[in-house]
Motif scaffolding. Structure first.
Motif, mmCIF file in Angstrom:
data_model
loop_
_atom_site.group_PDB
_atom_site.id
_atom_site.type_symbol
_atom_site.label_atom_id
_atom_site.label_comp_id
_atom_site.label_asym_id
_atom_site.label_seq_id
_atom_site.Cartn_x
_atom_site.Cartn_y
_atom_site.Cartn_z
ATOM 1 N N ASN A 33 0.837 -1.202 0.000
ATOM 2 C CA ASN A 33 0.000 0.000 0.000
ATOM 3 C C ASN A 33 0.871 1.252 0.000
ATOM 4 O OD1 ASN A 33 -2.406 1.481 0.058
ATOM 5 N ND2 ASN A 33 -2.300 1.651 2.281
ATOM 6 N N TYR A 34 1.914 1.267 0.806
ATOM 7 C CA TYR A 34 2.820 2.415 0.844
ATOM 8 C C TYR A 34 3.451 2.644 -0.518
ATOM 9 C CZ TYR A 34 2.571 2.081 5.960
ATOM 10 O OH TYR A 34 2.143 2.040 7.254
ATOM 11 N N LEU A 35 3.923 1.574 -1.140
ATOM 12 C CA LEU A 35 4.543 1.701 -2.451
ATOM 13 C C LEU A 35 3.545 2.204 -3.492
ATOM 14 C CD1 LEU A 35 6.797 -1.474 -2.568
ATOM 15 C CD2 LEU A 35 7.509 0.899 -2.245
ATOM 16 N N ASN A 36 2.312 1.730 -3.422
ATOM 17 C CA ASN A 36 1.282 2.192 -4.355
ATOM 18 C C ASN A 36 0.997 3.680 -4.170
ATOM 19 O OD1 ASN A 36 0.969 -0.306 -5.566
ATOM 20 N ND2 ASN A 36 -0.710 -0.915 -4.216
ATOM 21 N N GLU A 37 0.943 4.122 -2.922
ATOM 22 C CA GLU A 37 0.697 5.540 -2.660
ATOM 23 C C GLU A 37 1.843 6.408 -3.177
ATOM 24 O OE1 GLU A 37 -0.264 6.396 1.395
ATOM 25 O OE2 GLU A 37 -1.838 4.890 1.447
ATOM 26 N N ILE A 38 3.069 5.955 -2.961
ATOM 27 C CA ILE A 38 4.225 6.707 -3.435
ATOM 28 C C ILE A 38 4.235 6.753 -4.957
ATOM 29 C CG2 ILE A 38 6.749 6.701 -3.566
ATOM 30 C CD1 ILE A 38 6.696 5.499 -0.704
ATOM 31 N N GLU A 39 3.980 5.610 -5.575
ATOM 32 C CA GLU A 39 3.950 5.554 -7.035
ATOM 33 C C GLU A 39 2.862 6.463 -7.592
ATOM 34 O OE1 GLU A 39 3.034 2.276 -10.506
ATOM 35 O OE2 GLU A 39 3.702 1.575 -8.541
ATOM 36 N N SER A 40 1.698 6.450 -6.984
ATOM 37 C CA SER A 40 0.594 7.310 -7.433
ATOM 38 C C SER A 40 0.959 8.787 -7.300
ATOM 39 C CB SER A 40 -0.670 7.026 -6.630
ATOM 40 O OG SER A 40 -1.120 5.729 -6.861
ATOM 41 N N PHE A 41 1.597 9.129 -6.202
ATOM 42 C CA PHE A 41 2.003 10.519 -5.992
ATOM 43 C C PHE A 41 2.917 10.983 -7.109
ATOM 44 C CE2 PHE A 41 5.272 13.416 -4.489
ATOM 45 C CZ PHE A 41 4.505 14.505 -4.140
ATOM 46 N N PHE A 42 3.952 10.188 -7.406
ATOM 47 C CA PHE A 42 4.899 10.601 -8.430
ATOM 48 C C PHE A 42 4.279 10.571 -9.822
ATOM 49 C CE2 PHE A 42 8.036 9.688 -5.095
ATOM 50 C CZ PHE A 42 8.738 10.881 -5.155
ATOM 51 N N ARG A 43 3.387 9.631 -10.073
ATOM 52 C CA ARG A 43 2.714 9.578 -11.372
ATOM 53 C C ARG A 43 1.881 10.841 -11.573
ATOM 54 N NH1 ARG A 43 -0.465 5.507 -10.686
ATOM 55 N NH2 ARG A 43 1.020 3.899 -11.251
ATOM 56 N N GLU A 44 1.099 11.215 -10.563
ATOM 57 C CA GLU A 44 0.273 12.417 -10.663
ATOM 58 C C GLU A 44 1.138 13.666 -10.820
ATOM 59 O OE1 GLU A 44 -2.262 12.483 -7.253
ATOM 60 O OE2 GLU A 44 -3.234 10.595 -7.811
ATOM 61 N N ASP A 45 2.232 13.717 -10.075
ATOM 62 C CA ASP A 45 3.125 14.863 -10.172
ATOM 63 C C ASP A 45 3.729 14.952 -11.568
ATOM 64 O OD1 ASP A 45 4.523 17.076 -8.885
ATOM 65 O OD2 ASP A 45 6.314 15.828 -9.113
ATOM 66 N N PHE A 46 4.136 13.829 -12.117
ATOM 67 C CA PHE A 46 4.710 13.785 -13.454
ATOM 68 C C PHE A 46 3.679 14.205 -14.497
ATOM 69 C CE2 PHE A 46 5.648 11.363 -17.353
ATOM 70 C CZ PHE A 46 6.906 11.884 -17.637
ATOM 71 N N GLU A 47 2.460 13.683 -14.377
ATOM 72 C CA GLU A 47 1.401 14.035 -15.331
ATOM 73 C C GLU A 47 1.060 15.518 -15.237
ATOM 74 O OE1 GLU A 47 -1.669 11.279 -14.305
ATOM 75 O OE2 GLU A 47 -0.709 9.612 -15.368
ATOM 76 N N ASN A 48 1.056 16.060 -14.032
ATOM 77 C CA ASN A 48 0.769 17.491 -13.871
ATOM 78 C C ASN A 48 1.867 18.340 -14.490
ATOM 79 O OD1 ASN A 48 -1.620 17.004 -12.555
ATOM 80 N ND2 ASN A 48 -0.733 17.158 -10.508
ATOM 81 N N ASP A 49 3.124 17.903 -14.370
ATOM 82 C CA ASP A 49 4.228 18.643 -14.987
ATOM 83 C C ASP A 49 4.109 18.641 -16.500
ATOM 84 O OD1 ASP A 49 5.328 19.331 -12.581
ATOM 85 O OD2 ASP A 49 6.934 17.836 -12.631
ATOM 86 N N ILE A 50 3.732 17.510 -17.067
ATOM 87 C CA ILE A 50 3.572 17.425 -18.521
ATOM 88 C C ILE A 50 2.451 18.345 -18.985
ATOM 89 C CG2 ILE A 50 2.840 15.921 -20.401
ATOM 90 C CD1 ILE A 50 4.381 13.659 -19.094
ATOM 91 N N LEU A 51 1.348 18.364 -18.260
ATOM 92 C CA LEU A 51 0.220 19.223 -18.632
ATOM 93 C C LEU A 51 0.613 20.698 -18.546
ATOM 94 C CD1 LEU A 51 -2.743 17.382 -16.874
ATOM 95 C CD2 LEU A 51 -2.201 17.401 -19.315
ATOM 96 N N GLU A 52 1.385 21.066 -17.546
ATOM 97 C CA GLU A 52 1.816 22.457 -17.405
ATOM 98 C C GLU A 52 2.738 22.849 -18.552
ATOM 99 O OE1 GLU A 52 3.503 22.948 -13.529
ATOM 100 O OE2 GLU A 52 1.594 22.625 -12.522
ATOM 101 N N GLU A 53 3.619 21.935 -18.980
ATOM 102 C CA GLU A 53 4.532 22.233 -20.083
ATOM 103 C C GLU A 53 3.772 22.396 -21.396
ATOM 104 O OE1 GLU A 53 7.534 19.236 -20.145
ATOM 105 O OE2 GLU A 53 8.377 19.851 -18.228
ATOM 106 N N GLU A 54 2.703 21.647 -21.597
ATOM 107 C CA GLU A 54 1.922 21.746 -22.823
ATOM 108 C C GLU A 54 1.181 23.073 -22.895
ATOM 109 O OE1 GLU A 54 -0.600 18.325 -22.887
ATOM 110 O OE2 GLU A 54 1.014 16.953 -23.441
#
Length: 56
Positions: A33-54
């Motif tokens: 569960n901890y690993l899933n939460e960490i992975e989700s956090f970084f995935r969302e952060d990465f996706e948000n960065d891509i959207l901001e760059e676009e």
């Protein structure tokens, strides 16, 4: 200018919270569960960065 008066002789009557070692030993950690939460956090952060760059 406000002057605050500090009383260094103050006595704290609150009980300190302590944790017993047996409480720590008996907890079951959910590493998946901890690993899933960490992975989700970084995935969302990465996706948000891509959207901001676009938007630029």
């Amino acid at each position: 200018m406000n002057t605050t008066i500090h009383n260094s002789d103050a006595v704290f009557t609150e009980d300190l919270h302590t944790i017993n070692w047996c409480d720590i030993e008996n907890t079951e950690s959910d590493h998946d569960n901890y690993l899933n939460e960490i992975e989700s956090f970084f995935r969302e952060d990465f996706e948000n960065d891509i959207l901001e760059e676009e938007d630029v």
